[in-house]
Design an enzyme around this catalytic site. Structure first.
Site, PDB file in Angstrom:
ATOM      1  N   ASP A 434      46.686  38.020  46.520  1.00  0.00           N
ATOM      2  CA  ASP A 434      46.089  38.420  45.243  1.00  0.00           C
ATOM      3  C   ASP A 434      47.149  38.235  44.154  1.00  0.00           C
ATOM      4  OD1 ASP A 434      44.284  39.630  43.472  1.00  0.00           O
ATOM      5  OD2 ASP A 434      44.969  41.655  43.957  1.00  0.00           O
ATOM      6  N   GLU A 437      48.202  34.218  40.154  1.00  0.00           N
ATOM      7  CA  GLU A 437      47.980  33.229  39.068  1.00  0.00           C
ATOM      8  C   GLU A 437      49.289  32.672  38.517  1.00  0.00           C
ATOM      9  OE1 GLU A 437      46.467  36.252  39.347  1.00  0.00           O
ATOM     10  OE2 GLU A 437      44.741  35.273  40.270  1.00  0.00           O
ATOM     11  N   ASP A 512      37.644  39.534  40.428  1.00  0.00           N
ATOM     12  CA  ASP A 512      37.129  40.828  39.973  1.00  0.00           C
ATOM     13  C   ASP A 512      35.838  40.702  39.178  1.00  0.00           C
ATOM     14  OD1 ASP A 512      39.308  41.794  41.231  1.00  0.00           O
ATOM     15  OD2 ASP A 512      40.450  42.257  39.426  1.00  0.00           O
TER      16      ASP A 512
HETATM   17  O1  MIG Z   1      45.177  44.400  39.377  1.00  0.00           O
HETATM   18  O2  MIG Z   1      44.924  45.079  44.700  1.00  0.00           O
HETATM   19  O3  MIG Z   1      41.122  41.012  42.647  1.00  0.00           O
HETATM   20  O4  MIG Z   1      40.336  42.619  44.770  1.00  0.00           O
HETATM   21  O5  MIG Z   1      41.354  45.248  44.870  1.00  0.00           O
HETATM   22  C1  MIG Z   1      44.202  44.517  40.381  1.00  0.00           C
HETATM   23  C2  MIG Z   1      44.026  45.703  43.827  1.00  0.00           C
HETATM   24  C3  MIG Z   1      44.759  43.973  41.656  1.00  0.00           C
HETATM   25  C4  MIG Z   1      42.813  42.594  42.073  1.00  0.00           C
HETATM   26  C5  MIG Z   1      41.959  42.040  43.151  1.00  0.00           C
HETATM   27  C6  MIG Z   1      41.168  43.139  43.772  1.00  0.00           C
HETATM   28  C7  MIG Z   1      42.104  44.174  44.341  1.00  0.00           C
HETATM   29  C8  MIG Z   1      43.032  44.695  43.260  1.00  0.00           C
HETATM   30  N1  MIG Z   1      43.731  43.603  42.610  1.00  0.00           N
END
Ligand code: MIG
Length: 799
Positions: A434, A437, A512
């Site tokens: 996650d 980017e 998200d």
């Molecule tokens: O800033 O890890 O897309 O699935 O639950 C949020 C916490 C960070 C974004 C992910 C989401 C995840 C969440 N993350």
């Protein structure tokens, strides 16, 4: 006055986008002076010292490179491209005073000398497929500098194509947009965009590959440039579709179909085929931000089993870690992760942990307490990113001040991959990437990172080039690490961001989303578009991530995702709970019905996934992929197909219980009633909340097995071939099987069985044709059932 308004409008929008008008101020490449031919390449030397190269890779694949005012550099490297050695097909070159024509068996590339214009034609019909609207161009004098995100990135470059009057555009990876991208304008710059809605652009991923479709014939263009790039499919000009980038090389691949499937196969050859994930990845998955402590994870597992809901995977989100330190477990919340995974394994449930790129900036205390070895090792070995002035780059993410690894360093990738031992040793089944980017709370636009340098094969390039490939390289490090740590298991990695080629290392989900009907309606165009962009394993948080859902939305969301490759319910930390039972028995019962149906269909779904792996034809398809000659399908993005045989028309609005469904040519069976419809028309169907309109193509044979609590709980016995005869009384099907977990399938340890049925008198004769591959599925019963015809006997089975 009018002019002033336009200027003002430009000033307002200029910071975000270069428009079609702007690119007309760029400097065109000079006319051709001389032409050289080598083994597989034609080089055009231009009067302004520019160079253009056409490289013939396959009869339907030509690479175009250009360098402006200089020679094409010898260095040629791409993080996206998987296949560099192509067997040069036969080709010819013909020169006239006006033009040079390069021809293969399928394509004719006509390069006009002055001005230098490239046109692709069909070698048989000589019809134009795609043609430059103006010469390739670059910003020699920095005229667009003020409009660029990073004026220091390099020279803006652009390619302009004539816009077909009736040309449709598809692909471009992950876009919060409808299926047909005609009249759209898109930017590629991987961005963390929670709660995005239709039109938000860019979002998480960059795949600079698109398909053009006109008069039934398709071509593809892969602009392999990782800089911030722009694609305009006729938004700001009626004349042209153009693409460009804020730096880097003008480097694109032209694919000719005319079939889209053929283009996708070539694209998969070029950028890599998706390897098969473990079969359990097709199972049902459950997540939330965050399940902890371990007893809550066990409770979720118990609920699933007690409620007779199938489940294969549970996810641990960021709170499993010690203060968000990646590669650690919080000692209070998860004192014994190994015991937990073993307990879950006894119920057939796997655990996947999140791993973010941010490594906590965490020097040891004065007496050396609380040492965090990942930070210390990374620092000591100099694997973390630095700014141009040599200072460490310190973004802020979940752990607070953090560091990012320079994944362009091969040794850093290896180190990162090996760090996953802490997970594999504890029985963690897969890794969830996650925030890659990469997201930075200091500044989500990326401006704060512009001077960050990456090693990049010794070129030491900046963020402008490396942002969009960051997730790709992190995923590569993860995938290869898992391969080394567990050579006998297929890696399972899921990622949020990516670049072209990401399918080699990771599956993906669409980030998200909101728990809204609008967000649900984006599922189909996004999944199908990703499939048309080389990423077959896709899905979205079932029920939506942000905001409060309800039972109806959750049910309708499952009615889309129960047939998506990735089916995972997930919820934001402060969101109302969303597991299948949270809105009561009525909804839970419906969800159970769809989850069980998914598991019954697994033999068919796995066969379809293997087809995606092998051929590049996606699992989750827009109708147009199967019916490319039917223009009525070109804009349908509220229906989808799974493989060639299932057609789904979900309800994506509240309080709606009937809808129109377009059935393409041929006959179709209503899955629920077996009622037969003839296609080539729009029908109206009833869709109460417990029913998703689901149709089977006449002529198909769908293999199914009894529903299971989890993949591999028991062998697929009996295997039922559901025969849906067409109007000639024929049906065909394929079944793909392998061990579901190991990479042995790559060495031929699989079994592909072809089955056909034909009407014979008052019954059907079935033949199981010679199976391919070396996998032995063991003894199991094969059933054959003719659907839609009451009491039709199977008169004969030949094996
Ligand atoms: O800033 O890890 O897309 O699935 O639950 C949020 C916490 C960070 C974004 C992910 C989401 C995840 C969440 N993350």
């Amino acid at each position: 006055m009018r002019k002033l308004l336009i200027t003002l409008a430009c000033l307002v929008t200029s910071a975000v986008a270069v428009t079609a008008q702007d690119i007309t101020v760029l400097d065109p490449i000079g006319p051709v002076a001389t032409v050289q031919k080598s083994d597989n390449t034609v080089t055009f030397n231009c009067r302004d010292n520019s160079q253009v190269q056409l490289t013939i890779l396959a009869p339907d694949l030509i690479r175009v490179r250009a360098a402006f005012g200089k020679q094409i550099p010898a260095r040629d490297h791409s993080w996206a491209v998987a296949k560099e050695d192509w067997t040069t097909p036969r080709w010819t070159v013909t020169e006239t005073a006006e033009a040079v024509t390069v021809a293969t068996d399928e394509l004719e590339v006509v390069v006009r000398r002055s001005p230098l214009l490239i046109e692709f034609r069909d070698a048989h019909t000589h019809q134009s497929i795609n043609a430059d609207e103006r010469p390739m161009a670059y910003d020699a004098k920095g005229k667009l500098a003020s409009m660029l995100f990073d004026p220091k990135a390099g020279n803006f470059i652009a390619v302009s194509k004539k816009l077909g009057f009736d040309e449709h555009f598809y692909g471009l990876g992950e876009k919060a947009a409808r299926l047909d991208k005609r009249r759209g304008f898109f930017v590629n710059w991987n961005s963390d965009t929670p709660g995005y809605t239709e039109g938000k652009d860019p979002i998480y991923q960059t795949v600079p590959f698109y398909l053009g479709l006109q008069s039934g014939a398709a071509y593809g263009i892969f602009f392999d440039n990782s800089y911030r790039s722009y694609f305009d499919f006729g938004r700001s000009s009626q004349q042209r579709a153009w693409f460009g980038a804020e730096g880097g090389e003008l480097n694109y691949y032209f694919f000719y179909g005319p079939s889209i499937k053929k283009i996708l196969a070539r694209y998969a050859d070029l950028t890599g085929h998706m390897p098969l994930p473990p079969k359990w990845a097709l199972g049902n998955q459950q997540s939330r931000w965050s399940y902890y402590p371990d007893s809550m994870v066990e409770q979720v597992a118990r609920e699933y089993r007690e409620r007779d809901l199938p489940l294969d995977v549970i996810y641990l989100d960021i709170d499993y870690m010690r203060g968000y330190r990646v590669f650690t477990f919080d000692q209070q919340r998860f004192p014994n992760p190994k015991a937990l995974t073993e307990k879950l394994a006894r119920q057939g449930i796997k655990l996947v942990t999140i791993v973010d790129p941010g490594v906590k900036h965490d020097p040891p205390g004065p007496s050396g307490e609380g040492r965090y070895s990942v930070f210390e090792q990374g620092l000591e070995r100099n694997y973390f990113q630095h700014r141009g002035n040599g200072a460490l780059f310190v973004p802020r993410v979940w752990p607070g001040e953090s560091l990012f690894v320079d994944y362009t360093l091969p040794e850093a990738r290896r180190w990162w991959g090996d760090l996953h031992r802490v997970y594999t040793d504890n029985g963690i089944a897969g890794i969830w990437n996650d925030m890659n980017e990469p997201s930075d709370f200091v500044d989500q636009t990326g401006k704060n990172q512009l001077d960050v340098i990456s090693f990049d094969n010794g070129e030491r390039t900046t963020h402008a080039k490396n942002r969009n490939t960051f997730a790709l390289l992190m995923a590569q490090a993860t995938y290869e690490g898992l391969e080394r740590l567990r050579p006998d298991a297929r890696p399972y990695v899921i990622t949020r961001a990516g670049y072209a080629g990401i399918q080699r290392y990771a599956t993906m989900w669409t980030g998200d989303t909101n728990s809204t009907w609008e967000a649900l309606a984006l599922n189909i165009p996004m999944f199908t578009t990703l499939g048309l962009s080389g990423e077959p394993f896709v899905g979205s948080d079932v029920g939506g991530f942000i905001g409060r859902g309800n039972g109806e939305l959750l049910v309708r969301s499952y009615q889309v995702s129960f047939l998506a490759p990735f089916c995972r319910n997930h919820k934001v930390i402060d969101g109302y709970d969303q597991e299948p039972w949270r809105f009561g028995k009525y909804y839970e019962d419906i969800i159970r019905k769809y989850l069980k149906l998914r598991y019954e269909l697994l033999p068919f779904l796995y066969t379809t996934l293997e087809e995606a792996h092998r051929t590049g034809t996606p699992f989750f398809r827009p109708l147009l992929l199967n019916y490319q000659d039917d223009q009525s399908t070109y804009n349908i993005d509220d229906q989808f197909m799974v493989g060639s045989d299932l057609l789904v028309a979900p309800i994506m609005k509240p309080d709606v219980t009937r809808r129109l469904v377009y059935l393409p040519r041929g006959d179709w069976y209503d899955y629920w009633t077996n009622k037969k419809y003839s296609g080539g028309k729009m029908i109206t169907v009833e869709a109460p909340l417990d029913t998703v309109p689901l149709f089977v193509r006449a002529g198909a044979m769908i293999p199914t097995a009894p529903a299971r609590n989890y993949v591999g709980e028991r062998p697929d016995d009996p295997l039922t071939f559901n025969i849906y005869p067409d109007d000639k009384g024929l049906a065909n099907g394929v079944l793909y099987e392998d061990d579901g977990v190991s990479p042995a399938y790559k060495r031929g340890v699989f079994r592909r069985t072809s089955v056909s049925a034909r009407r014979e008198g008052s019954g059907f004769a079935v033949s199981v044709d010679g199976a391919e591959g070396q996998y032995n599925p063991g003894g199991r019963r094969l059933n054959f059932v003719v659907r839609g015809l009451r009491s039709t006997p199977i008169v004969r089975v030949k094996t």
